[in-house]
Structure formats: C-alpha cells, structure tokens
Design a protein around this motif. Structure first.
Motif, short mmCIF file in Angstrom:
data_model
loop_
_atom_site.label_atom_id
_atom_site.label_comp_id
_atom_site.label_asym_id
_atom_site.label_seq_id
_atom_site.Cartn_x
_atom_site.Cartn_y
_atom_site.Cartn_z
N MET A 149 -20.11 4.81 0.24
CA MET A 149 -19.26 3.80 0.93
C MET A 149 -17.64 3.99 0.29
O MET A 149 -16.86 3.72 0.97
CB MET A 149 -19.58 2.23 0.75
N LEU A 150 -17.73 4.36 -0.93
CA LEU A 150 -16.35 4.60 -1.47
C LEU A 150 -15.72 5.56 -0.94
O LEU A 150 -14.57 5.83 -0.98
CB LEU A 150 -16.77 4.54 -3.17
N LEU A 151 -16.83 6.83 -0.70
CA LEU A 151 -15.91 8.04 0.08
C LEU A 151 -15.31 7.58 1.34
O LEU A 151 -14.37 7.89 1.72
CB LEU A 151 -17.20 8.98 0.24
N CYS A 152 -16.06 6.83 2.14
CA CYS A 152 -15.68 6.48 3.30
C CYS A 152 -14.33 5.72 3.22
O CYS A 152 -13.43 5.63 4.09
CB CYS A 152 -16.70 5.21 4.27
N THR A 153 -14.03 4.59 2.13
CA THR A 153 -13.01 3.90 1.75
C THR A 153 -11.96 4.92 1.61
O THR A 153 -10.84 4.69 2.19
CB THR A 153 -13.22 3.11 0.75
N ILE A 154 -12.20 6.08 0.76
CA ILE A 154 -11.05 6.99 0.47
C ILE A 154 -10.72 7.56 1.70
O ILE A 154 -9.49 7.86 1.88
CB ILE A 154 -11.50 7.91 -0.65
N GLN A 155 -11.57 8.00 2.57
CA GLN A 155 -11.27 8.60 3.82
C GLN A 155 -10.55 7.89 4.79
O GLN A 155 -9.48 8.44 5.23
CB GLN A 155 -12.54 9.43 4.33
N SER A 156 -10.64 6.48 4.79
CA SER A 156 -10.12 5.73 5.69
C SER A 156 -8.79 5.48 5.21
O SER A 156 -7.76 5.54 6.19
CB SER A 156 -10.59 4.52 5.64
N LEU A 157 -8.42 5.50 3.83
CA LEU A 157 -6.90 5.43 3.38
C LEU A 157 -6.34 6.69 3.55
O LEU A 157 -4.94 6.67 3.91
CB LEU A 157 -7.01 4.76 1.94
N ASP A 173 0.80 -1.42 0.10
CA ASP A 173 0.09 0.12 0.01
C ASP A 173 0.80 1.36 0.05
O ASP A 173 0.45 2.38 -0.58
CB ASP A 173 -1.28 0.03 1.20
N GLN A 174 2.16 1.13 0.60
CA GLN A 174 2.85 2.23 0.71
C GLN A 174 3.26 2.66 -0.93
O GLN A 174 3.45 3.83 -1.13
CB GLN A 174 4.48 1.98 1.38
N LEU A 175 3.54 1.66 -1.80
CA LEU A 175 3.74 2.18 -3.28
C LEU A 175 2.53 2.78 -4.00
O LEU A 175 2.63 3.75 -4.49
CB LEU A 175 3.90 0.92 -4.05
N LEU A 176 1.37 2.41 -3.30
CA LEU A 176 0.17 2.96 -3.97
C LEU A 176 -0.02 4.56 -3.29
O LEU A 176 -0.33 5.45 -3.93
CB LEU A 176 -1.12 2.32 -3.33
N PHE A 177 0.33 4.53 -1.99
CA PHE A 177 0.20 6.08 -1.54
C PHE A 177 1.24 6.99 -1.92
O PHE A 177 1.08 8.24 -2.09
CB PHE A 177 0.48 5.88 0.05
N THR A 178 2.35 6.42 -2.52
CA THR A 178 3.54 7.38 -3.00
C THR A 178 3.41 7.48 -4.34
O THR A 178 4.26 7.96 -5.20
CB THR A 178 4.83 6.71 -2.72
N ALA A 179 2.43 6.63 -4.95
CA ALA A 179 2.29 6.86 -6.42
C ALA A 179 1.61 8.23 -6.97
O ALA A 179 1.12 8.83 -6.09
CB ALA A 179 1.48 5.72 -7.12
N PRO A 180 1.92 8.56 -8.32
CA PRO A 180 1.56 9.83 -8.80
C PRO A 180 0.01 9.96 -9.01
O PRO A 180 -0.48 10.32 -10.08
CB PRO A 180 2.48 10.14 -9.95
#
Length: 708
Positions: free
Chosen positions: A222-230, A77-84
């Motif tokens: 629910m997708l909004l909640c998922t986005i905010q969770s991440l 997930d760190q790769l996703l978080f740092t992806a552009p």
C-alpha cells in the motif's frame, strides 16, 4: 525524511484531531481493560484488544484524511515535490509519523501486562502477541488510509473512502460467508482482504508467522501504491506523463505479484515453522512423547478427517498438520461426508460426527469422535445469569487422542483390563474411559458369577467401590488371578456393614481400612469442608504427572498396613497432614470437632503395593481409599488432574509397547481477583481521568492557535 517526520508529529500534537484520537483510544482501551481484565479478572489483554478493534474504523480515517489530501488542496504538496528528497522519503516520513501516533495509546495499554505480571496467572506471551497483532492491524489500516488520501484533494472524501476501505477489510469474513458457506474461488480471492482474521490468529495463543508476513507485505504494497500515486501526479504536467504512468502501473503490478507470491510461499512452509506457541502451558506445541512416536514410526498411517475442508476445525487441523509434517509416514485426507456419506462404514457401524477422525494403520483402525477431542463443562456463570443450561469448551485433547490412536493402530499387543461388576461397583465413565482408551488398553465389564476364572487375557482388574460383599468363590477367583502375577485397582468404600470377604482381597496385600471418614484440619489441604481433601502427593512414576498440581479426594478413609511386611513393598501415593484424624461417630456427629474414639492420623489414602508371588513374579495393586477420587465430579474441582492420575495408574498396571498417553490441554486459566476499590480506581483513571486530560490539552492547544 526526518524533517518531514518531525513536522508531521508536531502537527498532530498541535491539532485537536490528534488529541481527540488519543482521548478516544485511551477511553475505549481503558473501558474494555477495566471491564474484562479488572472486573472479570481475565488473565491476558487479548480479549480487551479484540473488543476494541472497531476503534480503527472510526479513528484511522480521521488521522489519515488530511495527510496528503489537504496538502494537495492547499498546494503545499508542490513544496514536497520540489524538495530535495524523493517521494518515497516523503511518504515514509508521513507514514512513520502516523505510526508513532498510533503507537502512543498502545504503549500505555502495553504497560498493563508488566504490572499484572505480578499475578502468577497473568499470561504475558498471549498479551504481547495480541498487542503486536493489534498494532499491525492498525498499521495496515493507516497505510490504506494514506493511500486513499493520496487519491483526492477533498479531506471529507478521503475520510469517507478511508472508512469504507477499512470497513470492507473489517467485514470481509462475513461477506465471504454470505457469498458461499462452503467456499469458492471468489471467496478465496476475497479472503486475502480479511484483515480481522489475521489479527484473530494472533490472539489465540500463537505467534502466527503468516499473519505477521501478511500485514507487513500488504503495508509495504500500500505504501508502494501511495508512492506511485504521488509520483504520477508529480510528472502529470510534464511530457513524461504517459511514460511515468506506464512505469507506475508496472511497478504496482510487480509489487502486487511479489506480495501474493510471498504470502503463498510462507503458507506452504511446514506448520512447525509457521506458529510459535506463546501460551504458558504450551497448548499448541506437540509434546516430546508425540515427537518421539512420530520419529520412530516405520509404518504408513492415514488420518481421515470427516469434514468439508472449508468447514474444518482450525485447532484440530493445526494439530494434524504439525503431526503430518513430522513424519513421512503420515497422510492426512479430508473426506466430505456430504459427498461420501458412507465412507465411515468401512471402519465402524455408527456414523461419527462431522470433524471426527478415522486413523487407519496396518494392523487396525480407530475412530476418534469429535466430541472426545474437546472437553466440555457446565457454564455456571451463564446458568446463574439465565437459568438455562449451557456448556463451554474447557480443554483440547486433539494431540492426546491422535497420538494414542497412532500407537494403537501400529502396535502388536493390546492389553486388557476387566471391570468387575455384580456387587454394586462403580464403572469408570466419560473422561476415565477415554483415559483407558488413550493408554491403548481394552476394557470390558465382567461378572464373576458368569466365569470359572478371570480370563487369561487380562492384565489387571478394577474393583471399584462395591457396596455388597463378595462371595467366598468370588474372592478365590480374584486371588487366584493375582497369584499369577496379575494386577488390580482396589477401591474400598464406606458402608454401614463390613464387607468381610472383600476385605480378604485387601488383606492379600496386607492392607486394611481404618474406621470412619478422614477429617483434615490443615486448612491448606481441604476444599470447602474438612471431608474434601487436597492430599499430599508423593513422587512416583504413577504420580509424576500431577506431582506439582493437586488432586481432589472427597470422603476418604485411611489405609492401614505394616511397612515391614515380608514380601510386599509399599509406596504411599497420597497422604493427609499430621493434623488429620478419622471421625468414627459419623451417624451422631454434628460438627467437625475431634471426639473420643476418633483415630489420629496421619493417613495414607492411596498406595501402591507390590507383592512377590510364585515363580519370581510380582502382583501390583493400587489401592485408593475413596470412591470419589476417580469420578467426574471430583475432577471438575481440579480440572484434568484426577483423570491424569487415573491414566497413570492404568499405565502402571499394564505392559505394552504403546503406553503413550498425552493429557488433555486445558483452555481454562485462573482468573485474577481484584478488590472493588482497585477496580474503581483503575476505572476512574483509565476511563475518565486520562481521556479527559487529553481532551482538555487538545482544546487548550486548539484555542491558543485559534487566537493567534
């Protein structure tokens, strides 16, 4: 986002879990399709999808459990978080990949309506509306599973929690009923989590807009909640953790409020904008006659529904709301019988059943009994299986009954028909008396012995299959009535002895009855045996309601008349084929073969006669040569058509302002019949071959990856 989407789709096809999902989905859908649509011949796939919906309880948690939890566990997930790319694009990429995989088995089952559409009885609209509801239900379940997966790094916990959340939505209707049978504030809040109820609203023949809006808004939430969770986890190690936490909470609250507001607003829209009728027979659409009546309505009418609103009949409530929305003069009010048990006594002396209606207008009121709103028929399949009597609902007459009542309570005139008795006549019953009432005609039995003449308030009389002869005095009273320009329904019947006086009434219109009973030799025009006719229907104002359908006329005689008779106009309504003949040796005949003395056809078996009488008036009669035509047993063969014809006959013989009569709308549909070989082939392919191929493919891919 596209790269993430492609990566996720590829990972599904490269895992055994993905192929297991396809195999399980196609197996369950194929199993129910074969049982319900092929073997039972059900003409749409709504029931198949309703039975298969439990599939999502088992499969969705398996699909979503590793979507985010496993990334977190192995730190990818760190790769996703740092992806552009933004977190939103990451979530949408993963969700669309899940959605794509969800859709694959639905595309397969979605092909079946196209194939089965070659059968005229198959219902495309209901099938694809139900399929859309099924897809949206699965899409919401995916969004729930994805959100749960974002909360933990344990794949097992994500699967278990995902199952529990989806199961909660699956069981919420039952949970609410356990909390309160009558409903309260708690159940109203919890009902927002009822996922299955919204799907069921999409399977009954209506494209229900609030259900679609419900699924779409809750998926987005629910997708909004998922986005905010991440998003919150992305900044958890930074100094902005508290700030981003507050931002996430605020965003979720705003999203929740918007979701609730949108659903509330949509549900407040007029009923006509909330539901689109997708049935082939337009079961849930108000007819043009009803709309015209409501448009012309100028007086206030109140419709009281005797029921607790929490226990309302959904179909009836929907119809009443559509009627209320189309006229500012209609007011609908629920009256709880338990809170106001004697409310009905203001309008009737007999307590109506729950969910009955009382329509109150400026001139009079009418009680619509709940049992009259639905038509019931014996469930023969259940009887044959268990030996017990059971009835099933076959038709809905809500619109017809309410429209008739609205015309009744606002009209000035009320025509009357008398049913002559005292000579063994049949008296219309059940659906036929309701058909008279729907025509807003009062009816009453009348013995000719008890009166000097037929009352002046009558517009017509019914002489239905007398088995004993009329007296000369009786005949004089009937003919004197007809001489005033009044009308009649005349139904002679076959008897061992001639009814010479009754024949004089027929002769008044220049009509007589041929000897014997008609045998129809055209196989397309009889049912089971040649005495049971499906006659040819000639177009007329009386027959237009059944012109494109069929009516059933058992044991009928032929009518004889001179087409050139002076002062009388004849309009044949029902006829036999050219091949028909009348069998006269009924007591000695042993088969249906034509013999010496039989009378060649064709025959008219129902006609309209219009005779000019004094002062330029016209006396009209509808003469039917079979007592069986207007009976409930005959109507069961062609559900509703004989009753429609009877209602049209009544309407043609009376004159009043409120002649609107909406026919019963039937739920029953023609089943599709397949050969056993066809069912076996489809079953082998859909239940065994395709799922097994999916499992083998998944195992091969898993085994190759394991070897690498």
């Amino acid at each position: 986002m596209i790269a993430i989407y492609k990566r996720e789709v590829r990972s599904f096809f490269c895992s055994f879990i993905g192929w297991l999902y396809l195999a399980a989905s196609l197996f369950i859908l194929g199993l129910f399709f074969t049982a319900i649509n092929m073997l039972s011949g059900y003409p749409n796939i709504a029931a198949t999808l309703q039975n298969a919906i439990f599939l999502f309880l088992l499969i969705i948690p398996l699909l979503t459990m590793g979507s985010l939890a496993e990334d977190r566990k192995i730190k990818t997930d760190q790769l996703l978080f740092t992806a552009p790319v933004s977190i939103g694009r990451v979530v949408w990429g993963k969700y669309l990949a899940l959605l794509t995989f969800l859709a694959i088995p639905l595309v397969v089952i979605g092909i079946t309506p196209i194939i089965l559409s070659f059968y005229d009885a198959f219902q495309m609209g209901i099938s694809y509306t139900a399929l859309l509801g099924f897809f949206l239900y699965g899409a919401l379940a995916l969004s729930l599973g994805l959100f749960v997966s974002s909360l933990t790094e344990s794949v097992v916990i994500a699967a278990v929690l995902g199952f529990l959340v989806i199961f909660l939505g699956y069981m919420m209707a039952g949970i609410c009923s356990l909390i309160s049978q009558t409903g309260n504030i708690v159940t109203k809040v919890l009902s927002a989590l009822d996922m299955v109820g919204r799907f069921d609203e999409m399977t009954g023949g209506s494209f229900y807009v609030p259900s679609v809006i419900y699924y779409v808004t809750f998926i987005l939430f629910m997708l909004l909640c998922t986005i905010q969770s991440l998003q919150k986890r992305r900044y958890i190690v930074s100094g902005r953790g508290l700030k981003i936490g507050a931002y996430s909470a605020g965003t979720v609250i705003v999203g929740a409020v918007l979701t609730i507001v949108v659903n509330i607003v949509v549900n407040q829209l007029p009923t006509e904008f909330l539901s689109i009728d997708v049935t082939s027979d337009r079961l849930y659409t108000l007819s043009d006659e009803t709309k015209e009546l409501l448009f012309d309505l100028s007086e206030d009418v109140t419709i009281y529904i005797l029921a607790n609103e929490d226990y309302k009949d959904a179909a009836l409530d929907k119809t009443v709301k559509m009627i209320e929305d189309l006229s500012g003069h209609i007011t609908v009010s629920y009256v709880d019988p338990s809170a106001n048990p004697l409310f009905y006594s203001n309008y009737t002396g007999t307590a109506p059943e729950e969910n009955s209606l009382i329509v109150v207008g400026p001139k009079r009121s009418r009680v619509i009994n709940y049992n009259d709103i639905y038509e019931y028929d014996l469930d023969y399949a259940y009887y044959q299986e268990t030996g017990e009597t059971s009835y099933r609902v076959t038709g809905f007459d809500g619109e017809g009954q309410i429209t008739s009542a609205l015309a009744y309570v606002t009209t000035e005139d009320m025509p009357k028909i008398y049913m002559i008795t005292g000579h063994g006549e049949l008296v219309p019953e059940g659906q036929y008396t309701r058909a008279i009432q729907k025509e807003n005609v009062e009816y009453e039995e009348l013995s000719l012995l008890s009166v000097e003449e037929i009352p002046e308030d009558a517009q017509a009389v019914i002489l239905d299959a007398p088995t004993s002869d009329y007296s000369k005095d009786d005949v004089d009273k009937v003919i004197a009535f007809l001489e005033k320009g009044k009308n009649a329904i005349l139904i002679p019947t076959w008897t061992n002895e001639r009814l010479t006086n009754f024949e004089k009434i027929l002769d008044y219109y220049g009509v007589s009855v041929a000897d014997g009973i008609i045998v129809e030799q055209d196989m397309s025009m009889y049912y089971s045996i040649p005495f049971y006719l499906f006659p040819k229907i000639n177009y007329d104002e009386i027959t237009k309601s059944v012109f494109d359908a069929a009516v059933f006329a058992p044991d009928t005689q032929g009518l004889l008349y001179d087409e050139k008779a002076e002062g009388i106009i004849y309009t044949p309504l029902l006829e036999t084929s050219e091949e028909a003949y009348s069998k006269t040796d009924l007591e000695t005949a042993t088969n249906y073969e034509k013999s010496e003395g039989d009378i060649d056809g064709p025959f008219v078996i129902a006609l309209k006669a219009e005779k000019s009488v004094a002062e330029g008036m016209v006396s009209k009669a509808v003469i039917v040569a079979t007592e069986g035509l207007f009976t409930e047993s005959a109507d069961e063969i062609v559900p509703g058509n004989n009753v429609k014809l009877f209602g049209s006959v009544i309407g043609a013989l009376v004159e009043h302002e409120s002649s609107i009569s909406i026919p019963i709308k039937y739920y029953d549909t023609n089943m599709i019949i397949f050969t056993r070989l066809t069912c076996m082939i489809v079953g082998l392919i859909s239940i065994i071959l395709i799922p097994v191929c999916c499992l083998i493919t998944g195992f091969i891919i898993w085994f190759k990856r394991r070897r690498q």
